[in-house]
Design a protein around this motif. Structure first.
Motif, PDB file in Angstrom:
ATOM      1  N   TYR A 120       0.727  -1.045  -0.017  1.00 16.67           N
ATOM      2  CA  TYR A 120       0.088   0.201   0.020  1.00 16.67           C
ATOM      3  C   TYR A 120       0.845   1.455  -0.022  1.00 16.67           C
ATOM      4  O   TYR A 120       0.375   2.358  -0.337  1.00 16.67           O
ATOM      5  N   GLY A 121       2.137   1.238   0.248  1.00 17.19           N
ATOM      6  CA  GLY A 121       3.089   2.342   0.115  1.00 17.19           C
ATOM      7  C   GLY A 121       2.511   3.482   1.261  1.00 17.19           C
ATOM      8  O   GLY A 121       2.297   3.019   2.164  1.00 17.19           O
ATOM      9  N   THR A 122       2.385   4.759   0.869  1.00 16.09           N
ATOM     10  CA  THR A 122       2.101   5.916   1.597  1.00 16.09           C
ATOM     11  C   THR A 122       0.638   5.554   2.045  1.00 16.09           C
ATOM     12  O   THR A 122       0.535   6.354   2.936  1.00 16.09           O
ATOM     13  N   ARG A 123      -0.316   4.679   1.410  1.00 18.12           N
ATOM     14  CA  ARG A 123      -1.516   4.703   1.913  1.00 18.12           C
ATOM     15  C   ARG A 123      -1.707   3.676   3.480  1.00 18.12           C
ATOM     16  O   ARG A 123      -2.651   3.538   3.588  1.00 18.12           O
ATOM     17  N   THR A 124      -0.665   3.013   3.660  1.00 13.11           N
ATOM     18  CA  THR A 124      -0.633   2.201   4.629  1.00 13.11           C
ATOM     19  C   THR A 124      -1.147   2.952   5.993  1.00 13.11           C
ATOM     20  O   THR A 124      -1.830   2.467   6.777  1.00 13.11           O
ATOM     21  N   ASP A 125      -0.596   4.339   6.084  1.00 10.71           N
ATOM     22  CA  ASP A 125      -1.262   4.881   7.320  1.00 10.71           C
ATOM     23  C   ASP A 125      -2.747   5.126   7.176  1.00 10.71           C
ATOM     24  O   ASP A 125      -3.440   5.362   8.189  1.00 10.71           O
ATOM     25  N   HIS A 126      -3.238   5.173   6.052  1.00  6.76           N
ATOM     26  CA  HIS A 126      -4.779   5.415   5.851  1.00  6.76           C
ATOM     27  C   HIS A 126      -5.494   4.354   6.208  1.00  6.76           C
ATOM     28  O   HIS A 126      -6.227   4.310   6.768  1.00  6.76           O
ATOM     29  N   LEU A 127      -4.508   3.105   5.620  1.00  9.16           N
ATOM     30  CA  LEU A 127      -5.412   1.816   5.905  1.00  9.16           C
ATOM     31  C   LEU A 127      -5.401   1.527   7.420  1.00  9.16           C
ATOM     32  O   LEU A 127      -6.553   1.317   7.950  1.00  9.16           O
ATOM     33  N   LEU A 128      -4.177   1.861   8.219  1.00  4.70           N
ATOM     34  CA  LEU A 128      -4.149   1.500   9.654  1.00  4.70           C
ATOM     35  C   LEU A 128      -4.982   2.443  10.551  1.00  4.70           C
ATOM     36  O   LEU A 128      -5.269   2.177  11.597  1.00  4.70           O
ATOM     37  N   GLY A 129      -5.257   3.565  10.041  1.00  2.00           N
ATOM     38  CA  GLY A 129      -5.891   4.633  10.843  1.00  2.00           C
ATOM     39  C   GLY A 129      -5.503   4.833  12.231  1.00  2.00           C
ATOM     40  O   GLY A 129      -4.386   4.969  12.340  1.00  2.00           O
ATOM     41  N   THR A 130      -6.035   4.837  13.131  1.00  2.00           N
ATOM     42  CA  THR A 130      -5.801   5.089  14.562  1.00  2.00           C
ATOM     43  C   THR A 130      -5.211   3.949  15.244  1.00  2.00           C
ATOM     44  O   THR A 130      -4.912   3.921  16.609  1.00  2.00           O
ATOM     45  N   ALA A 131      -5.018   2.713  14.389  1.00  2.00           N
ATOM     46  CA  ALA A 131      -4.483   1.254  15.302  1.00  2.00           C
ATOM     47  C   ALA A 131      -3.035   1.482  15.616  1.00  2.00           C
ATOM     48  O   ALA A 131      -2.141   2.167  14.737  1.00  2.00           O
ATOM     49  N   ARG A 132      -2.822   1.226  16.859  1.00  2.00           N
ATOM     50  CA  ARG A 132      -1.264   1.243  17.380  1.00  2.00           C
ATOM     51  C   ARG A 132      -0.957   0.069  17.874  1.00  2.00           C
ATOM     52  O   ARG A 132       0.222  -0.314  17.774  1.00  2.00           O
ATOM     53  N   THR A 133      -1.699  -0.993  17.949  1.00  2.00           N
ATOM     54  CA  THR A 133      -1.439  -2.331  18.396  1.00  2.00           C
ATOM     55  C   THR A 133      -2.202  -3.176  17.729  1.00  2.00           C
ATOM     56  O   THR A 133      -3.222  -3.036  17.044  1.00  2.00           O
ATOM     57  N   VAL A 134      -1.768  -4.574  17.735  1.00  2.00           N
ATOM     58  CA  VAL A 134      -2.582  -5.721  17.094  1.00  2.00           C
ATOM     59  C   VAL A 134      -3.894  -5.580  17.560  1.00  2.00           C
ATOM     60  O   VAL A 134      -4.972  -5.957  16.670  1.00  2.00           O
ATOM     61  N   ALA A 135      -4.196  -5.437  18.605  1.00  2.00           N
ATOM     62  CA  ALA A 135      -5.663  -5.432  19.214  1.00  2.00           C
ATOM     63  C   ALA A 135      -6.516  -4.459  18.602  1.00  2.00           C
ATOM     64  O   ALA A 135      -7.689  -4.615  18.470  1.00  2.00           O
ATOM     65  N   ASP A 136      -5.948  -3.424  18.078  1.00  2.01           N
ATOM     66  CA  ASP A 136      -6.550  -2.401  17.188  1.00  2.01           C
ATOM     67  C   ASP A 136      -7.106  -2.809  15.902  1.00  2.01           C
ATOM     68  O   ASP A 136      -7.858  -2.151  15.289  1.00  2.01           O
TER      69      ASP A 136
END
Length: 509
Positions: free
Chosen positions: A429-445
């Protein structure tokens, strides 16, 4: 120009969601045309996901005098590397001479031309090594004689298609998968077409029709009453096998067989080697292709001829096959059929334009799209000019096309997520990775885990933004996670995708 696709009127109706159709949709939308692309299955569900995964000039095409094609492909190779550095990266190829049916001087001359035809800037030139003394000889049998090492690029082929479709959609195009062309006829100076999708049949009116249906190009022509049919397509099946890793190192091999055909052995998905391709004439109707027993035997024999460790058929981890719609140049040898493309414009006084695409290869898709729009420009005088050379694809907007620097930043920003997961996501996903992950910080998110490191957050992203609808779309086209996930993953994923809230997200998105 600028018509509303929702109204059923568009400038361009494109049939086919492979690399050529997606590339033309992107180019046309960026010029200000209204575009509807229809694909009867998933994006890249046939030929465009069944390639050898290479962005390359086509060294072996020099042997058939395809100098124009090779030069164009070599120029495009470095352009595409800069446009999508997350899914395209350099790859070294070792070309052993100890079993070559071609004399070394001939191979070296071809490589000299290969190094200089396309104005190479980033990739290194050819060098010569002694296999007995070089690390690249590990795993070969016999490990003797010299080899040439040259460079091309790897590509995640199905993702290249999806990224072009995403960029087309961002520029206003409408992309409809699981939607087929029923028929089309010229009417009132334009086209009146019937398309059928998940919500039934409807009429679409277009100023121009682009037939980019790949193996189905002749089938589409058959649905048009007065279509010109003086161009032919030759269907050639290419098959690949994926086997346990054959050798150490990150380089690939270009293997020359006694029949002068070429087979590649390429590092694949960390633990495997991809071996292919074959060239087998396909005489049946276009459809889902599979590897034949003769092709399997041919590829296993090639492995046995070159590598220390022979591989048996029951060790094959995965196979795939695709039908290449090559322009019929009447060659009797399937390997010698031209990989160049032909654009056939059927238009004239009072005849609405239809452009049919014959042949082509994934490396030259962007240039093909540019040529297609040049052919159609006379019908859209208000369209803007060529723009795609150097325009990055979604996720590729990294300073100086620097993937390593981007990955380092991602690992630092998301330090509480597994590094292996982040590397995989960055490559996809390249630079869209942050968009995909959103606010997720841990695997639980990341929500539900479907197996391996496939989580609900990624699945939802693929549904909303990349037209994924089935487990096959996700596990074998948007990714190759099907090689890494446990039994039951596909069934669990299909169950999730059928859930009402996910179906609702598809309809809204």
């Amino acid at each position: 120009m600028g018509a509303d696709t929702a109204s059923g009127r568009v400038d361009l109706l494109i049939v086919g969601g492979g690399i050529n159709g997606a590339g033309i949709a992107r180019d046309a939308a960026g010029r200000g045309l209204s575009v509807l692309l229809v694909e009867q299955d998933d994006l890249a569900s046939h030929t465009s996901s069944a390639s050898t995964k290479l962005i390359h000039g086509g060294l072996r095409y020099l042997e058939y005098g395809e100098f124009r094609l090779v030069r164009e492909a070599l120029i495009e190779r470095e352009r595409l590397l800069n446009m999508a550095p997350h899914i395209i990266w350099p790859l070294e190829f070792v070309l052993p001479q100890n079993q070559s049916p071609r004399p070394a001087w001939m191979v070296r001359l071809g490589l000299f031309l290969y190094d200089h035809l396309g104005g190479r800037e980033k990739l290194p030139g050819t060098r010569t090594v002694n296999l007995a003394q070089s690390a690249v000889g590990a795993g070969l049998n016999p490990r003797e004689g010299k080899a040439f090492i040259y460079s091309d690029c790897w590509v995640e082929d199905s993702r290249l298609v999806v990224l072009n479709a995403m960029d087309a959609a961002a520029r206003g195009a409408t992309i409809e998968t699981r939607t087929r062309l029923v028929d089309a006829k010229r009417s009132g100076g334009g086209w009146e077409a019937i398309v059928e999708g998940p919500e039934g049949r409807r009429t679409v009116r277009a100023k121009a029709l682009v037939n980019a249906a790949g193996p189905w190009v002749a089938d589409v022509l058959g649905r048009v009453p007065d279509a010109r049919t003086d161009r032919g397509v030759k269907l050639v099946k290419g098959s690949h096998i994926v086997v346990p890793k054959l050798y150490p190192g990150d380089h690939a091999f270009m293997l020359q067989n006694p029949d002068r055909r070429i087979v590649f052995a390429i590092p694949y998905e960390r633990d495997y080697t991809l071996v292919g391709t074959t060239d087998e004439v396909w005489d049946a109707k276009p459809g889902k292709a599979g590897i034949s027993s003769a092709e399997t035997r041919y590829l296993l024999e090639t492995i046995g001829r070159y590598f220390d460790t022979p591989v048996s058929e029951n060790e094959i981890r995965w196979t795939y096959a695709g039908i290449r719609p090559l322009y019929d140049d009447k060659s009797a040898n399937a390997s010698a059929v031209t990989r160049d493309y032909v654009l056939d414009l059927d238009a004239g006084e009072g005849r609405a334009p239809m452009l049919s695409i014959f042949g082509g290869k994934i490396t030259t898709y962007r240039k093909l799209a540019e040529h297609a729009m040049k052919e159609l420009a006379q019908f859209f005088p208000g369209a803007s000019g060529a723009w795609t050379a150097g325009a990055v694809l979604p996720g590729g907007d990294m300073p100086d096309a620097g993937f390593d620097a981007f990955l380092s930043g991602l690992l630092a920003r998301r330090a509480d997520l597994p590094a292996a997961l982040l590397r995989r996501l960055a490559r996809a996903y390249g630079t869209r990775t942050d968009h995909l992950l959103g606010t997720a910080r841990t695997v639980a998110d990341l929500g539900r885990c479907f197996g391996g490191d496939l989580y609900q957050t990624e699945v939802d992203y693929l549904v909303r933004h990349e037209w994924a609808r089935t487990s096959e779309d996700i596990l074998y086209r948007r990714s190759k996670l099907g090689l890494h996930t446990p039994a039951g993953t596909a069934e669990a994923l299909d169950g999730y995708l059928a859930a009402p809230q996910v179906v609702s997200a598809v309809l809204v998105g």
